[in-house]
Write a protein that holds these residues in place. Structure first.
Motif, PDB file in Angstrom:
ATOM      1  N   ASP A 176       0.861  -1.183   0.000  1.00 20.76           N
ATOM      2  CA  ASP A 176       0.000   0.000   0.000  1.00 20.76           C
ATOM      3  C   ASP A 176       0.896   1.231   0.000  1.00 20.76           C
ATOM      4  OD1 ASP A 176      -2.005   1.842   0.163  1.00 20.76           O
ATOM      5  OD2 ASP A 176      -2.911   1.065   1.997  1.00 20.76           O
ATOM      6  N   ASP A 177       0.778   2.058  -1.057  1.00 24.21           N
ATOM      7  CA  ASP A 177       1.573   3.281  -1.109  1.00 24.21           C
ATOM      8  C   ASP A 177       0.737   4.528  -0.838  1.00 24.21           C
ATOM      9  OD1 ASP A 177       0.168   3.478  -3.452  1.00 24.21           O
ATOM     10  OD2 ASP A 177       1.896   3.498  -4.769  1.00 24.21           O
ATOM     11  N   PHE A 178      -0.487   4.336  -0.390  1.00 23.84           N
ATOM     12  CA  PHE A 178      -1.338   5.416   0.112  1.00 23.84           C
ATOM     13  C   PHE A 178      -1.576   6.517  -0.919  1.00 23.84           C
ATOM     14  CE2 PHE A 178       0.699   3.496   3.875  1.00 23.84           C
ATOM     15  CZ  PHE A 178      -0.434   2.956   4.446  1.00 23.84           C
ATOM     16  N   ASN A 179      -1.672   6.116  -2.171  1.00 21.66           N
ATOM     17  CA  ASN A 179      -2.105   7.054  -3.194  1.00 21.66           C
ATOM     18  C   ASN A 179      -3.592   7.316  -3.048  1.00 21.66           C
ATOM     19  OD1 ASN A 179       0.236   7.727  -4.561  1.00 21.66           O
ATOM     20  ND2 ASN A 179       0.104   5.999  -5.973  1.00 21.66           N
ATOM     21  N   GLY A 180      -4.003   8.532  -3.254  1.00 27.30           N
ATOM     22  CA  GLY A 180      -5.411   8.895  -3.151  1.00 27.30           C
ATOM     23  C   GLY A 180      -5.559  10.377  -2.940  1.00 27.30           C
ATOM     24  N   ALA A 181      -6.800  10.831  -3.007  1.00 27.28           N
ATOM     25  CA  ALA A 181      -7.076  12.257  -2.866  1.00 27.28           C
ATOM     26  C   ALA A 181      -6.812  12.719  -1.441  1.00 27.28           C
ATOM     27  CB  ALA A 181      -8.530  12.540  -3.247  1.00 27.28           C
ATOM     28  N   ALA A 182      -6.423  13.965  -1.300  1.00 21.59           N
ATOM     29  CA  ALA A 182      -6.224  14.555   0.024  1.00 21.59           C
ATOM     30  C   ALA A 182      -7.525  14.476   0.823  1.00 21.59           C
ATOM     31  CB  ALA A 182      -5.768  16.004  -0.104  1.00 21.59           C
ATOM     32  N   GLY A 183      -7.416  13.994   2.050  1.00 25.21           N
ATOM     33  CA  GLY A 183      -8.580  13.873   2.918  1.00 25.21           C
ATOM     34  C   GLY A 183      -9.290  12.546   2.823  1.00 25.21           C
ATOM     35  N   ALA A 184      -8.926  11.698   1.858  1.00 25.42           N
ATOM     36  CA  ALA A 184      -9.578  10.400   1.703  1.00 25.42           C
ATOM     37  C   ALA A 184      -9.113   9.432   2.790  1.00 25.42           C
ATOM     38  CB  ALA A 184      -9.272   9.824   0.324  1.00 25.42           C
ATOM     39  N   ARG A 185      -9.906   8.385   3.004  1.00 21.01           N
ATOM     40  CA  ARG A 185      -9.526   7.335   3.936  1.00 21.01           C
ATOM     41  C   ARG A 185      -8.530   6.380   3.274  1.00 21.01           C
ATOM     42  NH1 ARG A 185     -12.711   6.078   8.390  1.00 21.01           N
ATOM     43  NH2 ARG A 185     -14.512   7.439   8.723  1.00 21.01           N
ATOM     44  N   PRO A 186      -7.697   5.712   4.064  1.00 22.14           N
ATOM     45  CA  PRO A 186      -6.857   4.656   3.501  1.00 22.14           C
ATOM     46  C   PRO A 186      -7.721   3.492   3.011  1.00 22.14           C
ATOM     47  CG  PRO A 186      -6.686   4.691   5.892  1.00 22.14           C
ATOM     48  CD  PRO A 186      -7.455   5.914   5.508  1.00 22.14           C
ATOM     49  N   ASP A 187      -7.142   2.649   2.187  1.00 27.91           N
ATOM     50  CA  ASP A 187      -7.853   1.557   1.525  1.00 27.91           C
ATOM     51  C   ASP A 187      -8.585   0.668   2.540  1.00 27.91           C
ATOM     52  OD1 ASP A 187      -8.662  -0.622  -0.007  1.00 27.91           O
ATOM     53  OD2 ASP A 187      -6.807  -0.692  -1.169  1.00 27.91           O
ATOM     54  N   PRO A 188      -9.920   0.615   2.500  1.00 29.08           N
ATOM     55  CA  PRO A 188     -10.667  -0.188   3.480  1.00 29.08           C
ATOM     56  C   PRO A 188     -10.501  -1.689   3.279  1.00 29.08           C
ATOM     57  CG  PRO A 188     -12.156   0.709   1.831  1.00 29.08           C
ATOM     58  CD  PRO A 188     -10.820   1.337   1.575  1.00 29.08           C
ATOM     59  N   ARG A 189      -9.952  -2.102   2.122  1.00 25.55           N
ATOM     60  CA  ARG A 189      -9.671  -3.524   1.928  1.00 25.55           C
ATOM     61  C   ARG A 189      -8.494  -3.979   2.779  1.00 25.55           C
ATOM     62  NH1 ARG A 189      -8.713  -3.375  -4.367  1.00 25.55           N
ATOM     63  NH2 ARG A 189      -7.576  -1.529  -3.617  1.00 25.55           N
ATOM     64  N   LEU A 190      -7.663  -3.027   3.198  1.00 24.66           N
ATOM     65  CA  LEU A 190      -6.444  -3.353   3.935  1.00 24.66           C
ATOM     66  C   LEU A 190      -6.469  -2.881   5.380  1.00 24.66           C
ATOM     67  CD1 LEU A 190      -3.765  -2.338   1.246  1.00 24.66           C
ATOM     68  CD2 LEU A 190      -4.974  -4.515   1.496  1.00 24.66           C
ATOM     69  N   TRP A 191      -7.222  -1.797   5.661  1.00 28.02           N
ATOM     70  CA  TRP A 191      -7.119  -1.135   6.963  1.00 28.02           C
ATOM     71  C   TRP A 191      -8.472  -0.985   7.645  1.00 28.02           C
ATOM     72  CZ3 TRP A 191      -2.291  -0.692   8.555  1.00 28.02           C
ATOM     73  CH2 TRP A 191      -1.279  -0.638   7.589  1.00 28.02           C
ATOM     74  N   GLY A 192      -8.469  -1.275   8.946  1.00 31.45           N
ATOM     75  CA  GLY A 192      -9.583  -0.962   9.819  1.00 31.45           C
ATOM     76  C   GLY A 192      -9.077  -0.100  10.966  1.00 31.45           C
ATOM     77  N   TYR A 193      -9.915   0.080  11.988  1.00 27.37           N
ATOM     78  CA  TYR A 193      -9.586   1.009  13.073  1.00 27.37           C
ATOM     79  C   TYR A 193      -9.946   0.400  14.427  1.00 27.37           C
ATOM     80  CZ  TYR A 193      -9.858   4.142   9.054  1.00 27.37           C
ATOM     81  OH  TYR A 193      -9.688   4.705   7.819  1.00 27.37           O
ATOM     82  N   ASP A 194      -9.098   0.640  15.408  1.00 28.71           N
ATOM     83  CA  ASP A 194      -9.483   0.449  16.803  1.00 28.71           C
ATOM     84  C   ASP A 194      -9.942   1.804  17.317  1.00 28.71           C
ATOM     85  OD1 ASP A 194      -8.977  -2.262  17.026  1.00 28.71           O
ATOM     86  OD2 ASP A 194      -6.901  -1.991  17.673  1.00 28.71           O
ATOM     87  N   LEU A 195     -11.111   1.834  17.941  1.00 24.63           N
ATOM     88  CA  LEU A 195     -11.719   3.097  18.335  1.00 24.63           C
ATOM     89  C   LEU A 195     -11.956   3.159  19.837  1.00 24.63           C
ATOM     90  CD1 LEU A 195     -14.445   3.311  15.513  1.00 24.63           C
ATOM     91  CD2 LEU A 195     -12.171   4.370  15.525  1.00 24.63           C
ATOM     92  N   GLY A 196     -11.921   4.372  20.378  1.00 23.37           N
ATOM     93  CA  GLY A 196     -12.282   4.587  21.773  1.00 23.37           C
ATOM     94  C   GLY A 196     -11.093   4.793  22.682  1.00 23.37           C
ATOM     95  N   ALA A 197     -11.354   4.709  23.979  1.00 20.13           N
ATOM     96  CA  ALA A 197     -10.355   5.026  25.005  1.00 20.13           C
ATOM     97  C   ALA A 197     -10.015   3.803  25.842  1.00 20.13           C
ATOM     98  CB  ALA A 197     -10.873   6.154  25.892  1.00 20.13           C
ATOM     99  N   THR A 198     -10.131   2.606  25.244  1.00 18.82           N
ATOM    100  CA  THR A 198      -9.894   1.365  25.983  1.00 18.82           C
ATOM    101  C   THR A 198      -8.437   1.185  26.368  1.00 18.82           C
ATOM    102  OG1 THR A 198     -11.716   0.329  24.789  1.00 18.82           O
ATOM    103  CG2 THR A 198     -10.164  -1.141  25.894  1.00 18.82           C
TER     104      THR A 198
END
Length: 274
Positions: free
Chosen positions: A47-69
């Motif tokens: 993944d070389d993170f090509n894409g428009a400014a402000g776009a999310r990274p590729d959802p096929r490759l990346w997810g997120y851990d969320l919160g304050a755990t």
């Protein structure tokens, strides 16, 4: 910087796996076989993170851990809340992933990206070209967790962690003992300021062997035979990658006003062992 002609896609069909190593695990493909879950991705991923400014990274490759755990421990208390908001994670339109820790009126927000359930990797080399932040209290990291067990049984490999300043690095492996206690082995050191430019951080895993490096330098190497008799080698399993910035509460800048720390990621690559 690698040529931008390389596509930020899977070179071949990926094997999706499921992860139990975090409460927020993302499930893999329902039809994945037991053999697939045990072996992980079998082809090169880049993944070389090509894409428009402000776009999310590729959802096929990346997810997120969320919160304050994730709050660390008594000696290293963490105070960030992880989000997937553009203020904390986005593409910059110039071929980089931006991860940003930002102090707000309510405290620090940051981002923690994971390949869990999307790209789980077994033997081979995982590498990332990163320009690190350098702010007191800011703790950027590139690391792996096992995809088949809960922590610490899943195993943890800190490819690079910079506790508190960009001239001090730590490379660490963490597992469990036969009595259920946590153990860690690490190498630490001082270096030139790693926030001044991009550097390649990498880990090569083979059966019963882990080697961690920075550019063309080896930072640490461990084998099953190098462990104490009661330390269990838990690393011969698929693992997923994590990129994040944590915030260490007891080392935060005392100056008032905005504080912002940015990690720039040029690319991430996984090359399975041949």
């Amino acid at each position: 910087m690698l040529a931008r002609t390389v596509q930020a896609v899977l070179v071949a069909v990926m094997v999706l796996t499921s992860s139990a190593c975090q409460a927020t695990a993302v499930s893999g493909a329902a039809g994945a076989s037991r053999a697939s879950r045990a072996s992980g991705v079998s082809r090169v991923v880049f993944d070389d993170f090509n894409g428009a400014a402000g776009a999310r990274p590729d959802p096929r490759l990346w997810g997120y851990d969320l919160g304050a755990t994730w709050r660390g421990d008594r000696d290293n208390p963490l105070s960030q809340t992880y989000t997937d908001a553009p203020g904390n994670v986005r593409l910059d339109g110039q071929g980089h992933l931006v991860i940003q820790a930002v102090r707000t009126a309510a405290g620090f927000t940051s981002a923690r990206l994971v390949t869990r359930g999307k790209v789980d990797m077994k033997y081979g080399t995982v590498s990332a070209r990163i320009k690190m932040p350098s702010t007191p209290g800011i703790q950027p990291a590139f690391w792996l967790l096992g995809a088949t067990e809960d922590w610490p049984r899943c195993g943890e490999i800190d490819v690079i962690e910079m506790p508190h300043r960009a001239t001090h690095w730590a490379a660490t492996i963490t597992g469990i003992t036969t009595r259920g206690h946590v153990w860690s082995r690490d190498d630490k050191g001082e270096s030139a300021d790693l926030s001044r430019d991009f550097h390649t951080y990498w880990v090569t895993r083979r059966k019963d062997s882990i080697t961690i490096g920075l550019d063309d330098r080896i930072l640490g190497s461990w084998t099953r035979d190098s462990l104490a008799p009661d330390q269990v080698w838990v690393f011969n399993v698929p693992m997923y990658a994590i990129l994040n910035i944590a915030v260490t509460a007891n080392r935060l800048p005392s100056v008032p006003g905005p504080v912002q720390a940015t990690m720039l990621v040029d690319w991430v690559r996984y090359a399975p062992a041949s």
